[in-house]
Design a protein around this motif. Structure first.
Motif, PDB file in Angstrom:
ATOM      1  N   ARG A 129     -20.206  37.501  70.637  1.00 19.63           N
ATOM      2  CA  ARG A 129     -19.684  38.389  71.677  1.00 19.63           C
ATOM      3  C   ARG A 129     -18.158  38.470  71.663  1.00 19.63           C
ATOM      4  NH1 ARG A 129     -21.089  38.619  78.068  1.00 19.63           N
ATOM      5  NH2 ARG A 129     -19.420  37.092  78.326  1.00 19.63           N
ATOM      6  N   CYS A 130     -17.489  37.315  71.860  1.00 12.74           N
ATOM      7  CA  CYS A 130     -16.028  37.383  71.987  1.00 12.74           C
ATOM      8  C   CYS A 130     -15.334  37.249  70.629  1.00 12.74           C
ATOM      9  CB  CYS A 130     -15.506  36.323  72.946  1.00 12.74           C
ATOM     10  SG  CYS A 130     -15.787  34.631  72.397  1.00 12.74           S
ATOM     11  N   LYS A 167     -14.483  34.961  68.891  1.00 18.20           N
ATOM     12  CA  LYS A 167     -13.596  33.818  68.670  1.00 18.20           C
ATOM     13  C   LYS A 167     -14.233  32.870  67.655  1.00 18.20           C
ATOM     14  CE  LYS A 167     -10.095  33.046  71.971  1.00 18.20           C
ATOM     15  NZ  LYS A 167     -10.285  33.812  73.211  1.00 18.20           N
ATOM     16  N   CYS A 224     -16.158  32.631  76.254  1.00 20.96           N
ATOM     17  CA  CYS A 224     -16.615  33.749  77.093  1.00 20.96           C
ATOM     18  C   CYS A 224     -17.830  33.366  77.944  1.00 20.96           C
ATOM     19  CB  CYS A 224     -16.929  34.972  76.231  1.00 20.96           C
ATOM     20  SG  CYS A 224     -18.340  34.742  75.135  1.00 20.96           S
TER      21      CYS A 224
END
Ligand SMILES: [Zn+2]
Length: 264
Positions: free
Chosen positions: A38-39, A41, A64
């Motif tokens: 999702r993020c 990272k 996140c």
């Protein structure tokens, strides 16, 4: 101690399989650091420890807070347990004393151990992929067929036996494919059936097909009763087939003995 070591290796391997399945689906290269879907990272090494990180992070991304799929720890744990079970199955050394006198262990058992690790890894990939995306990928099953054939021929299985089992497994689904004009099963099931034949040989291919159908029926009815599925919804049959193949790899001869004991 040895079993613990095998367990840890299994956890790491399960982690690799998760990563492999994800990247297979996203059509990404196998190399490169892991990141949160999702993020985006990057995941630090201390958040990427199999099983442990999932527990410590309570199943959420550090940045996140998105929930991490149950699939990740489950695959890691199952892979680790299967690695240990296969290791025990071939009576490989579990203490130092046994290792010292390990000349008693036939080399073929070590090859069988390696073979089953590879087979089970392939089957876990098929299991998860079909469960999540209802697809059995040829780029997994076709190379696996070559590997299964090679291993089993090397270990002394007769080519006639393997051929018969492959025709049996593939033909079983081909017949259903033809009868239903491709509505019940797909082409991927036919290739998976042939792969199962090459992995298990005759007559264990029958045990696996039988187990897959019985477990599929029980779980199918269970889901119907729980109103989670309707008759029309597609059953990821590759999931049942690969699970049944794992069970037969581990306990096939015992199951067959037990079954024949009931009949006769
Ligand atoms: Zn995230």
């Amino acid at each position: 101690m040895y079993l613990f070591f095998i367990f840890i290796v299994g956890l790491c391997f399960g982690s690799f399989l998760n990563c492999f399945i994800y990247r297979l689906h996203e059509q990404k290269t196998i190399l490169g650091r892991s990141f949160c879907p999702r993020c985006k990272k990057q995941i630090a090494w201390y958040d990427n420890i199999p099983l442990l990180s999932f527990i410590l992070l309570k199943g959420k991304c550090r940045h996140c807070k998105k929930k991490i799929s149950w699939q990740y720890p489950a695959v890691e744990l199952v892979t680790a347990v299967l690695f240990v079970l296969i290791y025990i199955n071939y009576q490989l050394p579990i203490t130092n004393d046994q290792l010292v006198s390990s000349f008693q262990f036939p080399v073929s058992n070590i090859i069988l151990f390696a073979r089953d690790l590879i087979f089970i890894s392939v089957l876990i990939i098929v299991f998860i992929y079909d469960l999540r995306w209802q697809l059995i990928l040829d780029k997994i099953t076709l190379p696996a067929m070559v590997i299964a054939l090679g291993f089993n021929l090397f270990l002394g299985a007769g080519w006639q036996n393997l051929l018969l089992a492959a025709i049996m497994g593939g033909g079983f689904f081909l017949a259903q494919y033809l009868i239903s004009r491709g509505r019940w099963v797909g082409g991927g099931d036919i290739r998976l059936g042939a792969l199962m034949g090459l992995m298990l040989g005759w007559p264990q291919i029958l045990t696996a097909l039988f187990l897959a159908y019985v477990s599929g029926a029980i779980i199918g009815v269970g889901l119907l009763v729980a109103r989670k599925k309707q008759w029309s919804s597609q059953v990821p049959f590759g999931t049942f087939l690969s699970a049944a193949t794992v069970v037969v790899l581990l306990w096939g001869s015992k199951i067959l003995e037990w079954y024949l004991g009931i009949i006769f």
